[in-house]
Design a protein around this motif. Structure first.
Motif, PDB file in Angstrom:
ATOM      1  N   SER A  24       0.818  -1.218   0.000  1.00 17.99           N
ATOM      2  CA  SER A  24       0.000   0.000   0.000  1.00 17.99           C
ATOM      3  C   SER A  24       0.852   1.268   0.000  1.00 17.99           C
ATOM      4  O   SER A  24       0.369   2.335  -0.368  1.00 17.99           O
ATOM      5  CB  SER A  24      -0.945   0.009   1.193  1.00 17.99           C
ATOM      6  N   GLN A  25       2.108   1.157   0.399  1.00 20.44           N
ATOM      7  CA  GLN A  25       2.993   2.313   0.449  1.00 20.44           C
ATOM      8  C   GLN A  25       3.711   2.587  -0.870  1.00 20.44           C
ATOM      9  O   GLN A  25       4.363   3.626  -1.003  1.00 20.44           O
ATOM     10  CB  GLN A  25       4.049   2.104   1.547  1.00 20.44           C
ATOM     11  N   GLN A  26       3.575   1.694  -1.814  1.00 15.88           N
ATOM     12  CA  GLN A  26       4.272   1.862  -3.092  1.00 15.88           C
ATOM     13  C   GLN A  26       3.605   2.951  -3.919  1.00 15.88           C
ATOM     14  O   GLN A  26       2.377   3.041  -3.971  1.00 15.88           O
ATOM     15  CB  GLN A  26       4.315   0.539  -3.863  1.00 15.88           C
ATOM     16  N   ARG A  27       4.416   3.749  -4.589  1.00 18.99           N
ATOM     17  CA  ARG A  27       3.903   4.896  -5.342  1.00 18.99           C
ATOM     18  C   ARG A  27       3.662   4.596  -6.816  1.00 18.99           C
ATOM     19  O   ARG A  27       2.955   5.338  -7.483  1.00 18.99           O
ATOM     20  CB  ARG A  27       4.879   6.055  -5.217  1.00 18.99           C
ATOM     21  N   THR A  28       4.283   3.535  -7.325  1.00 16.16           N
ATOM     22  CA  THR A  28       4.101   3.219  -8.740  1.00 16.16           C
ATOM     23  C   THR A  28       3.483   1.836  -8.893  1.00 16.16           C
ATOM     24  O   THR A  28       3.619   0.973  -8.019  1.00 16.16           O
ATOM     25  CB  THR A  28       5.441   3.247  -9.508  1.00 16.16           C
ATOM     26  N   VAL A  29       2.833   1.636 -10.013  1.00 18.24           N
ATOM     27  CA  VAL A  29       2.200   0.349 -10.299  1.00 18.24           C
ATOM     28  C   VAL A  29       3.249  -0.755 -10.369  1.00 18.24           C
ATOM     29  O   VAL A  29       3.053  -1.845  -9.839  1.00 18.24           O
ATOM     30  CB  VAL A  29       1.386   0.423 -11.610  1.00 18.24           C
TER      31      VAL A  29
END
Length: 75
Positions: free
Chosen positions: A21-26
């Motif tokens: 959930s903390q990832q900014r990119t797909v």
């Protein structure tokens, strides 16, 4: 030699969900989700993940290597 990936993934399913959930990119989310699917048992192998994401299995192995080296915390 068959590798037991769920045992080699140190984080538990809950931790992987949080990291995902903390990832900014797909792309980065997919990398962590691949680990999540292996750890949770939804996927049995690197090949299954590769087919799901439509990437080469070597790509997924590279993602796992990055995780093993601690690099995924910097995605």
């Amino acid at each position: 030699m068959k590798v037991n990936y769920p045992e080699r993934i140190e984080d538990n399913v809950t931790e992987l969900k949080i990291i995902m959930s903390q990832q900014r990119t797909v792309t980065n989310r997919q990398k962590v989700q691949a680990l999540y699917l292996l750890k949770s048992g939804w996927s049995q192998s690197i090949t299954d993940i590769a087919e799901l994401w439509r990437v080469h299995r070597i790509t997924v192995q590279r993602w796992f290597k990055q995780y093993s080296e601690g690099a995924y915390y910097h995605y």
